[in-house]
Design a protein around this motif. Structure first.
Motif, PDB file in Angstrom:
ATOM      1  N   ASN A   1       8.385  -6.779  14.002  1.00 34.26           N
ATOM      2  CA  ASN A   1       6.927  -6.847  14.549  1.00 34.26           C
ATOM      3  C   ASN A   1       6.594  -5.319  14.872  1.00 34.26           C
ATOM      4  O   ASN A   1       7.536  -4.425  15.328  1.00 34.26           O
TER       5      ASN A   1
ATOM      6  N   PRO B   1       1.023  -6.329  14.086  1.00 41.46           N
ATOM      7  CA  PRO B   1       1.397  -7.030  12.555  1.00 41.46           C
ATOM      8  C   PRO B   1       2.959  -7.529  12.602  1.00 41.46           C
ATOM      9  O   PRO B   1       3.823  -7.016  13.298  1.00 41.46           O
ATOM     10  N   THR B   2       3.016  -8.427  11.734  1.00 37.92           N
ATOM     11  CA  THR B   2       4.269  -8.440  11.433  1.00 37.92           C
ATOM     12  C   THR B   2       4.675  -7.610   9.917  1.00 37.92           C
ATOM     13  O   THR B   2       3.862  -7.414   8.773  1.00 37.92           O
ATOM     14  N   VAL B   3       5.602  -6.955   9.773  1.00 34.67           N
ATOM     15  CA  VAL B   3       6.058  -5.844   8.888  1.00 34.67           C
ATOM     16  C   VAL B   3       7.402  -6.215   8.088  1.00 34.67           C
ATOM     17  O   VAL B   3       8.308  -6.754   8.929  1.00 34.67           O
TER      18      VAL B   3
ATOM     19  N   VAL C   1       1.261   2.039  12.232  1.00 39.63           N
ATOM     20  CA  VAL C   1       2.186   1.046  12.953  1.00 39.63           C
ATOM     21  C   VAL C   1       3.699   1.896  13.382  1.00 39.63           C
ATOM     22  O   VAL C   1       4.158   2.204  12.725  1.00 39.63           O
TER      23      VAL C   1
ATOM     24  N   ARG D   1      12.448  -7.200   8.234  1.00 43.97           N
ATOM     25  CA  ARG D   1      11.313  -8.007   8.849  1.00 43.97           C
ATOM     26  C   ARG D   1      11.219  -7.660  10.449  1.00 43.97           C
ATOM     27  O   ARG D   1      12.339  -7.690  10.936  1.00 43.97           O
TER      28      ARG D   1
ATOM     29  N   ALA E   1       2.370  -5.431   5.467  1.00 41.23           N
ATOM     30  CA  ALA E   1       1.996  -5.815   7.045  1.00 41.23           C
ATOM     31  C   ALA E   1       1.097  -6.998   6.913  1.00 41.23           C
ATOM     32  O   ALA E   1       0.172  -6.834   6.023  1.00 41.23           O
ATOM     33  N   THR E   2       1.179  -7.916   7.603  1.00 42.13           N
ATOM     34  CA  THR E   2       0.051  -8.805   7.801  1.00 42.13           C
ATOM     35  C   THR E   2      -0.170  -8.907   9.042  1.00 42.13           C
ATOM     36  O   THR E   2       0.288  -8.964  10.082  1.00 42.13           O
TER      37      THR E   2
ATOM     38  N   LEU F   1      -0.736   2.271   6.665  1.00 40.56           N
ATOM     39  CA  LEU F   1      -1.214   1.372   5.760  1.00 40.56           C
ATOM     40  C   LEU F   1      -2.371   1.833   5.141  1.00 40.56           C
ATOM     41  O   LEU F   1      -3.326   2.638   5.914  1.00 40.56           O
TER      42      LEU F   1
ATOM     43  N   MET G   1       7.055   0.726  14.889  1.00 41.31           N
ATOM     44  CA  MET G   1       7.959  -0.213  14.751  1.00 41.31           C
ATOM     45  C   MET G   1       9.302   0.103  15.064  1.00 41.31           C
ATOM     46  O   MET G   1       9.935   1.320  14.782  1.00 41.31           O
TER      47      MET G   1
ATOM     48  N   GLU H   1      -2.428  -8.955   2.462  1.00 39.21           N
ATOM     49  CA  GLU H   1      -1.531  -8.061   2.862  1.00 39.21           C
ATOM     50  C   GLU H   1      -2.021  -6.593   2.796  1.00 39.21           C
ATOM     51  O   GLU H   1      -2.498  -6.209   1.743  1.00 39.21           O
TER      52      GLU H   1
END
Length: 313
Positions: A74, A230-232, A163, A72, A183-184, A217, A165, A192
């Motif tokens: 960002n 996003p939170t990934v 994205v 997990r 991702a959210t 995505l 990361m 999602e």
């Protein structure tokens, strides 16, 4: 007078003898004293009580299920095809026709640079859009001094956003191109987005000891915007049909992991186990247990092998 005194002494002696006789009779004939002597209370010397106190515990069965490991973190939404546009000469920015968000066509004049110096006048140099796209950044204001070493602005195509990361060095072996990701975004809390890793940097950041990765995505409705955070979740190792117990139920004797199982007659049985993949509070059991065995999850620190237990909900 002497006769009266002798009488009083005689009465006192008789009373004393009566008291002694009664006391002896109570001691000799009292059945409760004999009962206590033959059955002392627990904790008293001579007690023969063997009653065990059951320890209240909670227990759950060993189950077979799927265990999914993940990473997990960002990320930052970027345009991987974005281009930095540099002026060709050093000078003053005399004309600027570009704002963030503007749509521009290839070869449009975006700026002019005046390279003139004191006593010397030069023709202005034009800065044109190298591709059609959207202005993502403008780094200088009109009248500023610019050079060929610093980008004047940035143009993106915004067709296939990515994205970016960073993952810690210890996870590098778990991620490859094609690894699935979710991702959210705060802008869409109930949605999602599904994707996959499409790029891995060939080198680690020497300062942070992290590796930059790119994630593509699925976004058919073009909801995702460049610059979003996003939170990934990157889905790594997945195990099917494995024995799983609560991680919190596991105790250690040195390096040896063990748990307490509920045996016949509600007796705690110490079971050495070999652990595998651990995800959050779930742990894979490689050996030492069987499906359906009840494992003590609360109260196990109070137990020893053979302790009587009482299961509570």
């Amino acid at each position: 007078m002497s006769e009266h005194t002798d009488t009083k002494k005689m009465v006192g002696l008789i009373v004393l003898l009566v008291i002694i006789v009664v006391a002896v009779a109570i001691i000799v004939l009292n059945p409760f004293a004999k009962l206590k002597a033959s059955n002392p209370l627990p904790g008293e010397e001579g007690s023969q009580s063997t009653e065990k106190v059951a320890i209240a515990v909670s227990a759950v069965p060993v189950v077979r299920t799927t265990l999914q490991s993940y990473i997990r973190g960002n990320g930052n939404v970027v345009d991987p095809k974005a281009l930095d546009v540099y002026p060709e000469v050093m000078g003053n920015l005399s004309f600027l026709d570009a704002k963030v968000g503007d749509r521009v066509e290839k070869d449009k004049v975006l700026a002019r640079i005046d390279p003139s110096r004191a006593g010397v006048v030069y023709k202005e140099s034009e800065v044109k859009a190298p591709v059609s796209g959207t202005i993502l950044a403008v780094n200088f204001a009109n009248g500023a001094s610019v050079s060929a070493q610093a980008p004047l602005l940035r143009i993106g195509m915004l067709e296939a956003l990515e994205v970016e990361m960073d993952i810690a060095e210890r996870y590098v072996g778990s991620v490859k191109v094609g690894t699935k990701a979710l991702a959210t975004f705060k802008a869409y809390p109930d949605q999602e987005f599904v994707g996959e890793v499409t790029r891995l940097s060939p080198v680690l950041n020497p300062t942070s000891r992290t590796l930059e990765i790119g994630i593509s995505l699925d976004d058919p409705n073009r909801l995702i915007k460049s610059g979003m955070f996003p939170t990934v979740i990157i889905l790594t190792e997945r195990l099917e049909d494995v024995l799983v117990i609560s991680r919190s139920s596991v105790l250690y004797d040195g390096s040896q992991a063990y748990v307490y199982a509920v045996g016949t007659g509600n007796i705690a049985e110490k079971k050495p186990v070999k652990m595998g993949l651990v995800v959050d509070d779930k742990a894979e059991v490689v050996s030492g247990l069987e499906e359906g065995q009840r494992i003590i999850t609360q109260g196990q620190t109070l137990l020893t092998d053979g302790t009587s237990v009482r299961i509570v909900e």
